[in-house]
Design a protein around this motif. Structure first.
Motif, PDB file in Angstrom:
ATOM      1  N   LEU A   5       0.850  -1.189   0.000  1.00 36.56           N
ATOM      2  CA  LEU A   5       0.000   0.000   0.000  1.00 36.56           C
ATOM      3  C   LEU A   5       0.887   1.241   0.000  1.00 36.56           C
ATOM      4  N   LEU A   6       0.775   2.045  -1.061  1.00 39.67           N
ATOM      5  CA  LEU A   6       1.595   3.243  -1.196  1.00 39.67           C
ATOM      6  C   LEU A   6       0.917   4.485  -0.645  1.00 39.67           C
ATOM      7  N   ALA A   7      -0.364   4.587  -0.833  1.00 42.78           N
ATOM      8  CA  ALA A   7      -1.105   5.757  -0.367  1.00 42.78           C
ATOM      9  C   ALA A   7      -2.574   5.414  -0.249  1.00 42.78           C
ATOM     10  N   GLU A   8      -3.269   6.124   0.623  1.00 41.83           N
ATOM     11  CA  GLU A   8      -4.714   5.971   0.781  1.00 41.83           C
ATOM     12  C   GLU A   8      -5.313   7.353   0.948  1.00 41.83           C
ATOM     13  N   LEU A  53       1.172  11.375  -7.869  1.00 37.09           N
ATOM     14  CA  LEU A  53       0.981  12.060  -6.603  1.00 37.09           C
ATOM     15  C   LEU A  53       2.325  12.566  -6.113  1.00 37.09           C
ATOM     16  N   GLY A  54       2.278  13.518  -5.202  1.00 39.52           N
ATOM     17  CA  GLY A  54       3.514  14.067  -4.661  1.00 39.52           C
ATOM     18  C   GLY A  54       4.257  13.075  -3.794  1.00 39.52           C
ATOM     19  N   LYS A  61       4.448   3.975   3.049  1.00 40.05           N
ATOM     20  CA  LYS A  61       3.302   3.071   3.130  1.00 40.05           C
ATOM     21  C   LYS A  61       2.174   3.704   3.936  1.00 40.05           C
ATOM     22  N   ALA A  62       0.975   3.605   3.376  1.00 38.48           N
ATOM     23  CA  ALA A  62      -0.249   4.022   4.054  1.00 38.48           C
ATOM     24  C   ALA A  62      -0.263   5.508   4.393  1.00 38.48           C
ATOM     25  N   SER A  63       0.425   6.335   3.622  1.00 42.86           N
ATOM     26  CA  SER A  63       0.318   7.770   3.833  1.00 42.86           C
ATOM     27  C   SER A  63      -1.062   8.239   3.390  1.00 42.86           C
ATOM     28  N   GLU A  64      -1.521   9.338   3.958  1.00 41.17           N
ATOM     29  CA  GLU A  64      -2.883   9.776   3.700  1.00 41.17           C
ATOM     30  C   GLU A  64      -2.905  11.269   3.418  1.00 41.17           C
ATOM     31  N   GLN A 361      -7.187   3.524  -2.708  1.00 45.06           N
ATOM     32  CA  GLN A 361      -5.876   3.040  -2.290  1.00 45.06           C
ATOM     33  C   GLN A 361      -5.019   2.777  -3.518  1.00 45.06           C
ATOM     34  N   PHE A 362      -3.724   3.047  -3.391  1.00 38.34           N
ATOM     35  CA  PHE A 362      -2.769   2.812  -4.463  1.00 38.34           C
ATOM     36  C   PHE A 362      -1.772   1.743  -4.016  1.00 38.34           C
ATOM     37  N   TRP A 363      -1.636   0.700  -4.836  1.00 32.87           N
ATOM     38  CA  TRP A 363      -0.812  -0.457  -4.507  1.00 32.87           C
ATOM     39  C   TRP A 363       0.287  -0.645  -5.550  1.00 32.87           C
TER      40      TRP A 363
END
Length: 407
Positions: A5-8, A53-54, A61-64, A361-363
């Motif tokens: 998981l890269l971003a949510e 995304l920036g 992982k799991a940045s929001e 979510q981006f994986w």
């Protein structure tokens, strides 16, 4: 490698409990050039986000990043800025395409003369389709005709201004969005065809990359395959034991996959209607009582990777699965809750998933260097049908490889 998981991203608006708020992310989409991401975040709002995304969003992982609705500050990647589209209705379907270039004397200010612009079509709860200009966020026009929810949208992948819409009114409609596509009443964007044949809500539609076929999935045990040239039914694809809810073509148009509530993905040869492979979603833990988990693997979405060697699926058992074409079992899993849709980044390496609580979510996805064999097969199958391959004076084993009878 397991997906990471890269971003949510989460909608910033508080969840409301009346039906009009509808916080689900039913659809996500990347623009064909990979420069934009569209997120149906619920609450009748679509976010248009410049890609990538920036670093702050994709760096760990799991940045929001909280989205603040219509009051959100715009942020830029060069000249591109995030935009909020207030659609006024629950948004179910999204699709990007290029809008034909403006001509001298054209009164439409949306695009510069001689330059096509990127548009986003949104399918809404009241049966409307609203088409937006991405760079400005302006509404270009609305398409009227459907009598119920527009559940899915698909533009012709060859860049022609043909849009197909799938609706709960049990029909598919084909629209010509060309600037000169005027009907006798002078209405500027005409409806080309109404496709009838389903007896249940139509959930999904997908146009083959060679623009010769259209597949549609409804709340029925069969999917329908249509000709995009004559707009007639080619065949019914029968094999599932429950409602078919998602479908997608491989990048070379040689394969079609359908996903169903029966927890199976079937891989078809769309030219012959033959079932080539069935991928079964079994519980990850064998200790689970299958009798009590009868609905937990119901599929929601399936999509091909850009090079055509992998599939991604989202199911109700809270897993994102990655499948390789040559194997009957998943090659990777990732835990996710309440998944509704999935979409590969057009250049590979990422998968976006939407959830029932409005998140996206981006994986990470497997990055693969295609073999020379697969590249040759993909190049040939882009313009040769199965029947044309079978007619070639080549060895049988080579024909089997080219028609995906051996993976």
């Amino acid at each position: 490698e397991e997906p990471v998981l890269l971003a949510e991203l989460k909608p910033g608006r508080p969840q409301r409990y009346d039906w009009k708020s509808s916080c689900e992310t039913w659809s996500v989409a990347f623009s064909p050039d990979g420069a934009w991401f569209a997120w149906s975040q619920g609450h009748c709002v679509v976010k248009l986000i410049p890609w990538p995304l920036g670093e702050a969003e994709l760096g760990c992982k799991a940045s929001e990043r909280k989205s603040r609705g219509s009051k959100a500050e715009t942020w830029s990647r060069g000249a591109a800025k995030e935009k909020t589209l207030e659609c006024g209705q629950i948004v179910w379907g999204l699709a990007f395409s290029a809008w034909p270039a403006a001509e001298d004397g054209d009164t439409d200010p949306a695009c510069a003369v001689g330059l096509p612009c990127l548009v986003l079509a949104t399918g809404l709860n009241d049966g409307q389709i609203k088409v937006w200009e991405v760079q400005t966020g302006h509404l270009l026009f609305s398409l009227l005709g459907h009598q119920d929810v527009v559940r899915d949208l698909s533009f012709a992948p060859n860049g022609s201004p043909i849009l197909v819409s799938a609706s709960r009114d049990k029909t598919l409609r084909v629209w010509d969005l060309s600037r000169d596509g005027r009907n006798v009443q002078g209405y500027p964007w005409r409806q080309v065809q109404v496709l009838s044949g389903h007896v249940q809500w139509v959930y999904c539609c997908s146009i083959s990359p060679d623009c010769s076929m259209l597949c549609s999935a409804a709340g029925e045990k069969s999917a329908l395959l249509w000709s995009m040239r004559s707009y007639t039914l080619i065949r019914r694809l029968e094999g599932h034991q429950s409602s078919v809810v998602s479908c997608d073509f491989s990048p070379d148009s040689a394969l079609l996959v359908t996903a169903s509530y029966d927890a199976c993905v079937i891989m078809w040869d769309p030219y012959t209607g033959e079932q080539l492979r069935t991928l079964r979603h079994v519980p990850l833990h064998s200790t689970l009582d299958s009798s009590s988990e009868i609905h937990t693997s119901s599929l929601r979405s399936v999509c091909f990777s850009p090079e055509g060697l992998y599939l991604a699926t989202v199911a109700d058992d809270r897993l994102l699965r990655i499948w390789a074409l040559e194997f009957r079992s998943p090659v990777a899993f990732a835990p996710m809750t309440n998944g509704l849709c999935c979409m590969y980044f057009p250049h590979g390496g990422f998968i976006a998933t939407g959830t029932r609580d409005g998140h996206v979510q981006f994986w990470t996805a497997p990055r693969v260097l295609s073999s020379l064999k697969h590249l040759c097969r993909k190049a040939l199958r882009t313009f040769l049908t199965t029947y044309q391959v079978l007619a070639l004076p080549i060895p049988r084993k080579l024909k089997e490889f080219l028609t995906y009878r051996t993976f």
